[in-house]
Design an enzyme around this catalytic site. Structure first.
Site, mmCIF file in Angstrom:
data_model
loop_
_atom_site.group_PDB
_atom_site.id
_atom_site.type_symbol
_atom_site.label_atom_id
_atom_site.label_comp_id
_atom_site.label_asym_id
_atom_site.label_seq_id
_atom_site.Cartn_x
_atom_site.Cartn_y
_atom_site.Cartn_z
ATOM 1 N N HIS A 262 61.319 97.797 28.708
ATOM 2 C CA HIS A 262 61.402 99.258 28.716
ATOM 3 C C HIS A 262 60.797 99.794 27.423
ATOM 4 O O HIS A 262 60.965 99.193 26.378
ATOM 5 C CB HIS A 262 62.867 99.710 28.824
ATOM 6 N N ASP A 313 65.412 99.167 37.597
ATOM 7 C CA ASP A 313 64.762 98.765 38.842
ATOM 8 C C ASP A 313 65.161 97.348 39.277
ATOM 9 O O ASP A 313 65.061 97.013 40.459
ATOM 10 C CB ASP A 313 63.236 98.853 38.698
HETATM 11 N N1 COA Z 1 57.325 90.828 31.539
HETATM 12 C C1 COA Z 1 56.760 90.029 30.617
HETATM 13 N N2 COA Z 1 56.493 90.440 29.357
HETATM 14 C C2 COA Z 1 56.829 91.688 29.043
HETATM 15 C C3 COA Z 1 57.421 92.585 29.971
HETATM 16 C C4 COA Z 1 57.662 92.102 31.260
HETATM 17 N N3 COA Z 1 58.193 92.884 32.186
HETATM 18 N N4 COA Z 1 57.622 93.768 29.377
HETATM 19 C C5 COA Z 1 57.204 93.654 28.134
HETATM 20 N N5 COA Z 1 56.703 92.411 27.927
HETATM 21 C C6 COA Z 1 56.106 91.890 26.699
HETATM 22 C C7 COA Z 1 54.644 92.264 26.647
HETATM 23 O O1 COA Z 1 53.855 91.288 27.241
HETATM 24 C C8 COA Z 1 54.418 92.416 25.179
HETATM 25 O O2 COA Z 1 54.294 91.127 24.622
HETATM 26 P P1 COA Z 1 53.229 90.843 23.464
HETATM 27 O O3 COA Z 1 53.673 91.729 22.324
HETATM 28 O O4 COA Z 1 53.366 89.390 23.219
HETATM 29 O O5 COA Z 1 51.904 91.257 24.018
HETATM 30 C C9 COA Z 1 55.724 93.002 24.662
HETATM 31 O O6 COA Z 1 56.719 92.578 25.598
HETATM 32 C C10 COA Z 1 55.717 94.511 24.595
HETATM 33 O O7 COA Z 1 55.384 95.016 25.875
HETATM 34 P P2 COA Z 1 54.563 96.318 26.167
HETATM 35 O O8 COA Z 1 54.027 96.262 27.560
HETATM 36 O O9 COA Z 1 53.581 96.563 25.073
HETATM 37 O O10 COA Z 1 55.689 97.408 26.050
HETATM 38 P P3 COA Z 1 55.595 98.856 26.595
HETATM 39 O O11 COA Z 1 56.629 99.631 25.886
HETATM 40 O O12 COA Z 1 54.228 99.396 26.595
HETATM 41 O O13 COA Z 1 55.965 98.633 28.145
HETATM 42 C C11 COA Z 1 56.944 98.582 30.217
HETATM 43 C C12 COA Z 1 57.131 98.970 28.742
HETATM 44 C C13 COA Z 1 58.135 99.080 31.004
HETATM 45 C C14 COA Z 1 55.686 99.237 30.767
HETATM 46 C C15 COA Z 1 56.836 97.051 30.326
HETATM 47 O O14 COA Z 1 58.015 96.460 29.834
HETATM 48 C C16 COA Z 1 56.555 96.593 31.733
HETATM 49 O O15 COA Z 1 55.398 96.590 32.164
HETATM 50 N N6 COA Z 1 57.603 96.189 32.504
HETATM 51 C C17 COA Z 1 57.415 95.794 33.879
HETATM 52 C C18 COA Z 1 57.371 97.000 34.798
HETATM 53 C C19 COA Z 1 58.689 97.662 34.960
HETATM 54 O O16 COA Z 1 59.705 97.044 35.210
HETATM 55 N N7 COA Z 1 58.675 98.998 34.852
HETATM 56 C C20 COA Z 1 59.856 99.832 35.009
HETATM 57 C C21 COA Z 1 60.238 100.437 33.710
HETATM 58 S S1 COA Z 1 61.766 101.283 33.810
#
Ligand code: COA
Length: 372
Positions: A262, A313
């Site tokens: 998140h 979710d």
């Molecule tokens: N699975 C695997 N790795 C994850 C992850 C996941 N669901 N969510 C975050 N990470 C990892 C990233 O790969 C990243 O690792 P790195 O620093 O080694 O590259 C780190 O955690 C930070 O993630 P990032 O995507 O930059 O964080 P963000 O704040 O931009 O993203 C989300 C937040 C929600 C978009 C992201 O966690 C995600 O894509 N989750 C899956 C989709 C989801 O469940 N969405 C509903 C949100 S309520």
């Protein structure tokens, strides 16, 4: 771009405005709507009360709630033209796309579309709250080739939705779990879809356009679309015995695992314990315990290996599945609830509006002449 220009990719960490609607507190993994802890609301209130609270600012008394629910019930009817338009969409259309189109048509049908006074917008809110579930149910019935089931004004909000989808109302345990999911999904500050709705509102556009924009943003798997992806993933994993290895493989391949992580919460989503409790209740009620067993293993491995926690979710997906919904219905159901949060933000944006128009740092080719 000057050397001092700082870019906030994805607006991460940027506070763009004030809000009095909800407070997300990542330091304590907690969330309040208008000052009330969301867990408290889940245990003591109906979704209708929360839908009133978010937009009004206060919980309704008995008379206010009756007036609110009576009005919602009176606005459930869809026009024959809208029903026909939904029928004309390809049967392969995702219900979220049909819903986006349906809300757009509601805007076309409203002669007061340009009246964004708070009183008129409140009336439009009740209409959207009442009609969005009907559009979702109609799209679902079209998809399975079944006849549309009209709304029943004798039924509450959640009960009526099951009635329109399946022609029957399930046990109170299922209704309660569904209601809880709606309360948890109703609002979450400046998330992507709410921000999209506020951006559209800031141009002094209408509520329907803002909601259509919100639906478009919510559809994405990084936002609301994740609840559907979670269930696809659980089905792919299939059984508890293979779950640990599945997750280890996914992490080794650097896959984004849906339902985890998140932007704001870094050590757990405030809404997960309550939703998980009700998902487990659904597993006990239906006897299909494997989804929660698989979920538990995936969660343990993810937390142990990456210290990344599940978001709402993650338990909501299997909970809806166990309630009998097709996977494609999960994100549209999110809209049924989030319309409350979006509307509260649309009204708040309108009350003290400033066009949302950030800057960008240009990194393209320098200015040049057209040579021809
Ligand atoms: N699975 C695997 N790795 C994850 C992850 C996941 N669901 N969510 C975050 N990470 C990892 C990233 O790969 C990243 O690792 P790195 O620093 O080694 O590259 C780190 O955690 C930070 O993630 P990032 O995507 O930059 O964080 P963000 O704040 O931009 O993203 C989300 C937040 C929600 C978009 C992201 O966690 C995600 O894509 N989750 C899956 C989709 C989801 O469940 N969405 C509903 C949100 S309520």
């Amino acid at each position: 771009m000057s050397e001092n220009t700082q870019i906030f990719k994805g607006l991460a960490g940027v506070i763009v405005d004030e809000t009095a609607i909800s407070k997300v507190m990542p330091e304590t993994n907690s969330l309040t709507y208008r000052g009330y802890a969301v867990q408290d609301l889940c245990e003591k209130c109906s979704f209708e009360e929360v839908a009133y609270l978010l937009v009004d600012g206060e919980l309704p008394d008995a008379n206010q709630l009756k007036a609110f629910t009576d009005k919602e019930k009176s606005k459930r009817e869809l026009s024959p033209e809208l029903l026909q338009a939904l029928r004309l969409l390809p049967q392969t259309a995702h219900p979220m796309d049909s819903l986006r189109t349906g809300v757009s048509i509601l805007g076309c049908e409203d002669p007061r579309i340009w009246d964004s006074s708070p009183e008129t917008n409140l009336d439009k809110y009740l209409s959207l709250l009442a009609k969005i579930p009907c559009i979702i149910a109609a799209s679902y019935r079209n998809k399975i080739g079944a006849a549309f089931i009209p709304a029943d004004s004798g039924l509450g909000f959640s009960e009526n939705f099951f009635h329109m989808c399946f022609g029957k109302v399930p046990a109170p345990e299922v209704i309660k779990a569904f209601d809880v999911s709606l309360i948890l999904y109703a609002e979450h500050s400046f998330n992507a879809s709410t921000f999209a709705a506020r951006v559209i509102t800031s141009t002094t556009s209408d509520i329907y356009s803002a909601v259509v924009g919100g639906i478009g943003a919510l559809k994405g798997p990084l936002h609301g679309g994740a609840n559907e992806q979670v269930m696809h993933m659980l089905k792919e994993v299939g059984e508890a015995e293979t779950a640990e290895q599945w997750m280890l493989d996914a992490l080794a391949q650097k896959k984004k695992v849906m339902g985890f992580g998140h932007r704001v919460y870094r050590s757990g989503d405030s809404r997960v314990p309550t939703m998980k409790k009700y998902a487990i209740k659904m597993a006990e009620f239906t006897g299909s315990k494997n989804w929660m067993e698989i979920s538990e293993i995936l969660e343990n491995v993810m937390v142990k290996e990456k210290n990344i926690y599940p978001n709402l979710d993650f338990p909501a997906g299997p909970a809806y599945y166990m309630m009998g919904f097709e996977i494609e219905m999960f994100t549209p159901i999110f809209v049924m609830s989030r319309i409350a949060g979006w509307t509260a933000h649309i009204l708040e944006q309108n009350a003290d509006n400033k066009l949302i128009r950030p800057l960008s740092a240009y990194v393209g080719v320098p200015q040049r002449e057209v040579n021809k």
